[in-house]
Design a protein around this motif. Structure first.
Motif, PDB file in Angstrom:
ATOM      1  N   MET A   1      39.202  50.669  50.020  1.00 16.70           N
ATOM      2  CA  MET A   1      37.789  50.436  49.859  1.00 16.70           C
ATOM      3  C   MET A   1      37.508  49.285  48.894  1.00 16.70           C
ATOM      4  SD  MET A   1      35.615  53.172  50.988  1.00 16.70           S
ATOM      5  CE  MET A   1      36.065  54.345  52.212  1.00 16.70           C
ATOM      6  N   HIS A   2      38.542  48.804  48.230  1.00 17.75           N
ATOM      7  CA  HIS A   2      38.386  47.691  47.314  1.00 17.75           C
ATOM      8  C   HIS A   2      38.960  46.434  47.954  1.00 17.75           C
ATOM      9  CE1 HIS A   2      37.209  50.050  43.828  1.00 17.75           C
ATOM     10  NE2 HIS A   2      38.091  50.946  44.209  1.00 17.75           N
ATOM     11  N   PRO A   3      38.351  45.279  47.686  1.00 16.75           N
ATOM     12  CA  PRO A   3      38.895  44.040  48.215  1.00 16.75           C
ATOM     13  C   PRO A   3      40.216  43.667  47.550  1.00 16.75           C
ATOM     14  CG  PRO A   3      36.991  43.601  46.829  1.00 16.75           C
ATOM     15  CD  PRO A   3      37.116  45.078  46.968  1.00 16.75           C
ATOM     16  N   MET A   4      40.475  44.212  46.375  1.00 20.84           N
ATOM     17  CA  MET A   4      41.688  43.906  45.638  1.00 20.84           C
ATOM     18  C   MET A   4      42.591  45.136  45.651  1.00 20.84           C
ATOM     19  SD  MET A   4      41.749  42.522  41.757  1.00 20.84           S
ATOM     20  CE  MET A   4      43.201  42.683  40.751  1.00 20.84           C
ATOM     21  N   LYS A   5      43.887  44.908  45.766  1.00 24.60           N
ATOM     22  CA  LYS A   5      44.840  46.005  45.733  1.00 24.60           C
ATOM     23  C   LYS A   5      44.770  46.693  44.366  1.00 24.60           C
ATOM     24  CE  LYS A   5      49.715  46.967  46.123  1.00 24.60           C
ATOM     25  NZ  LYS A   5      51.041  46.436  45.955  1.00 24.60           N
ATOM     26  N   GLN A   6      44.900  48.002  44.357  1.00 23.73           N
ATOM     27  CA  GLN A   6      44.889  48.752  43.106  1.00 23.73           C
ATOM     28  C   GLN A   6      46.066  48.327  42.233  1.00 23.73           C
ATOM     29  OE1 GLN A   6      42.506  51.607  42.233  1.00 23.73           O
ATOM     30  NE2 GLN A   6      41.557  50.031  43.472  1.00 23.73           N
ATOM     31  N   LEU A   7      45.803  48.144  40.965  1.00 24.47           N
ATOM     32  CA  LEU A   7      46.846  47.773  40.013  1.00 24.47           C
ATOM     33  C   LEU A   7      47.747  48.969  39.741  1.00 24.47           C
ATOM     34  CD1 LEU A   7      44.588  45.927  37.394  1.00 24.47           C
ATOM     35  CD2 LEU A   7      46.156  44.842  39.016  1.00 24.47           C
ATOM     36  N   SER A   8      49.015  48.697  39.495  1.00 23.36           N
ATOM     37  CA  SER A   8      49.919  49.767  39.073  1.00 23.36           C
ATOM     38  C   SER A   8      49.481  50.237  37.687  1.00 23.36           C
ATOM     39  CB  SER A   8      51.355  49.257  39.024  1.00 23.36           C
ATOM     40  OG  SER A   8      51.485  48.290  37.983  1.00 23.36           O
ATOM     41  N   ARG A   9      49.946  51.400  37.289  1.00 17.25           N
ATOM     42  CA  ARG A   9      49.547  51.933  35.991  1.00 17.25           C
ATOM     43  C   ARG A   9      49.904  50.979  34.847  1.00 17.25           C
ATOM     44  NH1 ARG A   9      51.256  56.691  32.235  1.00 17.25           N
ATOM     45  NH2 ARG A   9      49.206  57.310  31.479  1.00 17.25           N
ATOM     46  N   PRO A  10      51.139  50.433  34.787  1.00 18.07           N
ATOM     47  CA  PRO A  10      51.439  49.484  33.698  1.00 18.07           C
ATOM     48  C   PRO A  10      50.564  48.229  33.746  1.00 18.07           C
ATOM     49  CG  PRO A  10      53.472  50.256  34.731  1.00 18.07           C
ATOM     50  CD  PRO A  10      52.336  50.752  35.567  1.00 18.07           C
ATOM     51  N   ALA A  11      50.303  47.706  34.933  1.00 22.23           N
ATOM     52  CA  ALA A  11      49.461  46.507  35.052  1.00 22.23           C
ATOM     53  C   ALA A  11      48.028  46.828  34.640  1.00 22.23           C
ATOM     54  CB  ALA A  11      49.501  45.970  36.478  1.00 22.23           C
ATOM     55  N   ARG A  12      47.530  47.986  35.065  1.00 27.12           N
ATOM     56  CA  ARG A  12      46.172  48.392  34.705  1.00 27.12           C
ATOM     57  C   ARG A  12      46.038  48.504  33.189  1.00 27.12           C
ATOM     58  NH1 ARG A  12      46.001  53.004  37.321  1.00 27.12           N
ATOM     59  NH2 ARG A  12      46.450  54.296  35.525  1.00 27.12           N
ATOM     60  N   ARG A  13      47.021  49.117  32.554  1.00 28.09           N
ATOM     61  CA  ARG A  13      46.977  49.281  31.100  1.00 28.09           C
ATOM     62  C   ARG A  13      47.045  47.926  30.395  1.00 28.09           C
ATOM     63  NH1 ARG A  13      50.665  54.190  29.220  1.00 28.09           N
ATOM     64  NH2 ARG A  13      48.876  55.499  28.800  1.00 28.09           N
ATOM     65  N   ALA A  14      47.907  47.047  30.870  1.00 28.64           N
ATOM     66  CA  ALA A  14      48.037  45.721  30.265  1.00 28.64           C
ATOM     67  C   ALA A  14      46.732  44.940  30.384  1.00 28.64           C
ATOM     68  CB  ALA A  14      49.185  44.946  30.912  1.00 28.64           C
ATOM     69  N   HIS A  15      46.131  44.955  31.564  1.00 29.06           N
ATOM     70  CA  HIS A  15      44.860  44.245  31.755  1.00 29.06           C
ATOM     71  C   HIS A  15      43.745  44.872  30.922  1.00 29.06           C
ATOM     72  CE1 HIS A  15      45.897  41.267  34.764  1.00 29.06           C
ATOM     73  NE2 HIS A  15      46.640  42.182  35.371  1.00 29.06           N
ATOM     74  N   LEU A  16      43.764  46.190  30.795  1.00 23.96           N
ATOM     75  CA  LEU A  16      42.752  46.856  29.988  1.00 23.96           C
ATOM     76  C   LEU A  16      42.897  46.473  28.514  1.00 23.96           C
ATOM     77  CD1 LEU A  16      40.368  48.796  29.903  1.00 23.96           C
ATOM     78  CD2 LEU A  16      42.003  50.678  29.673  1.00 23.96           C
ATOM     79  N   VAL A  17      44.130  46.412  28.020  1.00 24.57           N
ATOM     80  CA  VAL A  17      44.354  46.001  26.633  1.00 24.57           C
ATOM     81  C   VAL A  17      43.843  44.575  26.417  1.00 24.57           C
ATOM     82  CG1 VAL A  17      46.147  45.413  24.945  1.00 24.57           C
ATOM     83  CG2 VAL A  17      46.239  47.600  26.149  1.00 24.57           C
ATOM     84  N   VAL A  18      44.163  43.679  27.344  1.00 22.72           N
ATOM     85  CA  VAL A  18      43.685  42.298  27.233  1.00 22.72           C
ATOM     86  C   VAL A  18      42.164  42.279  27.234  1.00 22.72           C
ATOM     87  CG1 VAL A  18      43.526  40.074  28.451  1.00 22.72           C
ATOM     88  CG2 VAL A  18      45.751  41.215  28.200  1.00 22.72           C
ATOM     89  N   HIS A  19      41.558  43.023  28.165  1.00 27.77           N
ATOM     90  CA  HIS A  19      40.102  43.026  28.262  1.00 27.77           C
ATOM     91  C   HIS A  19      39.444  43.556  26.980  1.00 27.77           C
ATOM     92  CE1 HIS A  19      36.121  43.089  29.888  1.00 27.77           C
ATOM     93  NE2 HIS A  19      36.018  44.395  29.681  1.00 27.77           N
ATOM     94  N   VAL A  20      39.936  44.659  26.474  1.00 24.99           N
ATOM     95  CA  VAL A  20      39.355  45.220  25.251  1.00 24.99           C
ATOM     96  C   VAL A  20      39.557  44.261  24.083  1.00 24.99           C
ATOM     97  CG1 VAL A  20      39.550  47.101  23.557  1.00 24.99           C
ATOM     98  CG2 VAL A  20      39.505  47.624  26.011  1.00 24.99           C
TER      99      VAL A  20
END
Length: 185
Positions: A1-20
């Protein structure tokens, strides 16, 4: 349902840390600009005023736009690469539009204003008005608000999310209905 593939858990966490980190950095940078603008405005010393406005220019030239753009891009990656999505929750929609607006205002209003303020101060005609106190004040208040809604996640799902959830539920019910009785999933 998303245009982008779901990030893996480590990638999601890394991107979240960068974003915060960059988002909080943007807030801190804006607080610093506010402090310098108030110092320049309220100082009775021309030397202090010039120093404050020149320091604002240094932060503006080197950090302001890169941090703002990284905040926007990292937020998009986190929202599009996770189940949160970009248009599933009202707080994310509000956060996205406020971030986009402040990035545009940073590029086309705040940075040129700081450049003009520093140039005038160096030329010996520092701005004595509140214009450059107002801009970082509004920016700081906006980033505090965006931070608060990121933590509190108010307002609930959007209509789009409600439709998506209803469609997913209907799809699950339809699959269950078509499954032969006694079949093990």
């Amino acid at each position: 349902m998303h245009p982008m593939k779901q990030l893996s858990r480590p990638a999601r966490r890394a991107h979240l840390v960068v974003h915060v980190a960059v988002s909080v950095g943007w807030l801190g940078l804006t607080l610093g600009l506010l402090t310098l603008s108030v110092t320049g405005y309220a100082s009775g010393s021309p030397d202090t005023t010039v120093a404050a406005y020149r320091a604002m220019k240094i932060f503006s030239d080197w950090l302001l736009l890169p941090v703002a753009l990284l905040t926007l891009v990292s937020g998009l990656i986190v929202s599009l690469g996770t189940p949160w999505g970009l248009a599933r929750h009202r707080w994310i929609v509000v956060k996205f539009w406020l971030t986009l607006a402040t990035v545009v205002l940073t590029a086309f209003s705040l940075r040129p204003g700081i450049d003009r303020l520093a140039a005038d101060a160096v030329a010996g005609t520092p701005d004595t008005g509140l214009s450059m106190v107002a801009a970082p004040s509004v920016a700081t208040a906006t980033y505090f608000f965006v931070t608060a809604i990121s933590v509190l996640k108010p307002w609930g799902p959007t209509k789009r999310d409600s439709r998506l959830r209803a469609a997913q539920s209907a799809e699950v019910r339809e699959r269950a209905r078509k499954r032969p009785s006694g079949a093990v999933s």
